[in-house]
Structures are given as structure tokens and as C-alpha cells.
Design an enzyme around this catalytic site. Structure first.
Site, mmCIF file in Angstrom:
data_model
loop_
_atom_site.group_PDB
_atom_site.id
_atom_site.type_symbol
_atom_site.label_atom_id
_atom_site.label_comp_id
_atom_site.label_asym_id
_atom_site.label_seq_id
_atom_site.Cartn_x
_atom_site.Cartn_y
_atom_site.Cartn_z
ATOM 1 N N VAL A 1 1.248 -1.125 0.112
ATOM 2 C CA VAL A 1 0.115 0.139 -0.077
ATOM 3 C C VAL A 1 1.008 1.318 -0.230
ATOM 4 C CG1 VAL A 1 -2.114 1.214 1.098
ATOM 5 C CG2 VAL A 1 -1.511 -1.370 1.259
ATOM 6 N N PRO A 2 0.634 1.831 -0.598
ATOM 7 C CA PRO A 2 2.691 2.412 -1.358
ATOM 8 C C PRO A 2 2.436 3.904 -0.706
ATOM 9 C CG PRO A 2 0.668 2.799 -3.915
ATOM 10 C CD PRO A 2 -0.483 1.317 -2.572
ATOM 11 N N CYS A 3 2.396 4.223 0.836
ATOM 12 C CA CYS A 3 2.915 5.136 1.246
ATOM 13 C C CYS A 3 3.632 6.294 0.615
ATOM 14 C CB CYS A 3 2.403 5.285 2.968
ATOM 15 S SG CYS A 3 3.690 3.896 3.418
ATOM 16 N N HIS A 4 4.493 5.921 0.291
ATOM 17 C CA HIS A 4 5.581 6.182 -0.580
ATOM 18 C C HIS A 4 4.857 7.023 -1.431
ATOM 19 C CE1 HIS A 4 5.829 2.413 -2.150
ATOM 20 N NE2 HIS A 4 6.411 2.852 -3.851
ATOM 21 N N ARG A 5 4.541 7.041 -2.270
ATOM 22 C CA ARG A 5 4.098 7.534 -3.602
ATOM 23 C C ARG A 5 3.526 9.088 -3.077
ATOM 24 N NH1 ARG A 5 1.988 2.371 -6.712
ATOM 25 N NH2 ARG A 5 4.177 1.784 -6.747
#
Length: 180
Positions: A135-139
């Protein structure tokens, strides 16, 4: 049949990642495999832990492919049990609408999720994401730069992940096989 929790690890350039999976899907990912991370996850999930390497094998393979630069989207089932309703709404929106190589600002994600929460609250939700990377919170970035990142060793990990995905240009010294 009683639902259970299984753990698995995968070695990456960012270190040994710990994945927790229920019969429903991936419930947690930690940047470090520690007894404390395992204990916290098991307690939060409220499930007995079992040794089930076959259950976690597909997500571990997907993570290896992602770090090799060969996987552009995770297609693994997610178990949202470790999130609140508000977290789930925001994180589901992120998971469903921000693909590999793209970014969204905290404010845009707040608007997109329909929660009406302020960008700062979106940042707190990203910081409490139990399933980073997948779940790409880095994006999720600030309107004036990268913003923060609580995964791994911090902001340099976020920069490395966004460079891997092509959202940021690589510097001359960037190397897919070298940790930030």
C-alpha cells in the site's frame, strides 16, 4: 476453522522485511524482522501464529520482483483489519488510484478519498500505514517536496523507492542494488 497469522521474511536492499498474512491477505509489513514487531502484529491481529510458508510465499516473491524492478503492481489480497475505518478509506484509495511511478500530494489524496481530512491528517495516516510498500504510502508527497517517511531509515528510503519506480530521476550514483 480458526483464522491464523503467518509470518515470512524477504531479504531486500533495504534489509530483511517481515510480512504478516492472514487467511484473508497481507495484514502487515515491517522494514525490520524483530521479535517485537512479530509480537505487536500478532497481538494487534488477535490471531494465533502458525508456520505457513506456502501462505506467504506469493507475497514474498512479489516483493523480490518489485525490488528487482520487475513488478509494477502488487496483486496480492489485503487484510485491512489493522486499520480504522478512516485509515482504510484513505489507504484503499491510495492502493486503488496511485500506480507505480506516479505520486499524489497529501491534499490530493485527502480530496480523492472523500474523507475531507486535512493534508496533515493524511500524513499521519501514511505514517501509520500497516502495509507500506504494498500500500504505497511512499508515493504520497508534499505539495512543496517529498514530505516525510517513517518507513525503513526514513526519507532516503522514500527517495530510493520513488527513484526505483521512475517517479524521481536517478542521480549518477543511484544503484538498484545499493541501499540508501
Amino acid at each position: 476453522m480458526t483464522e491464523t497469522l503467518a509470518f515470512g521474511t524477504v531479504d531486500t536492499v533495504l534489509g530483511r522485511l517481515l510480512v504478516a498474512e492472514t487467511g484473508t491477505g497481507v495484514a502487515a509489513l515491517h522494514f525490520r524482522d524483530t521479535p517485537a514487531a512479530r509480537a505487536r502484529t500478532a497481538k494487534a491481529a488477535g490471531l494465533p501464529v502458525v508456520d505457513a510458508p506456502g501462505r506467504v510465499a506469493p507475497v514474498l516473491a512479489a516483493l523480490r520482483d518489485y525490488f528487482a524492478g520487475d513488478l509494477k503492481g502488487f496483486e496480492v489480497p489485503i487484510d485491512w483489519r489493522l486499520t480504522s475505518d478512516a485509515q482504510r478509506q484513505v489507504l484503499t484509495t491510495l492502493y486503488d488510484t496511485v500506480p507505480y511511478g506516479r505520486t499524489v500530494t497529501y491534499g490530493e489524496l485527502g480530496d480523492r478519498s472523500g474523507t475531507g481530512v486535512h493534508a496533515q491528517v493524511i500524513g499521519q495516516i501514511m505514517g501509520s500505514n500497516p502495509i507500506p510498500l504494498i500500500v504505497p504510502c511512499h508515493r504520497v508527497v508534499a505539495s512543496n517536496g517529498l514530505g516525510g517517511y517513517s518507513g525503513g531509515s526514513g526519507i532516503e528510503v522514500k527517495r530510493w523507492l520513488l527513484t526505483l519506480e521512475g517517479a524521481l530521476p536517478a542521480t549518477l550514483d543511484w544503484d538498484i542494488g545499493r541501499a540508501p
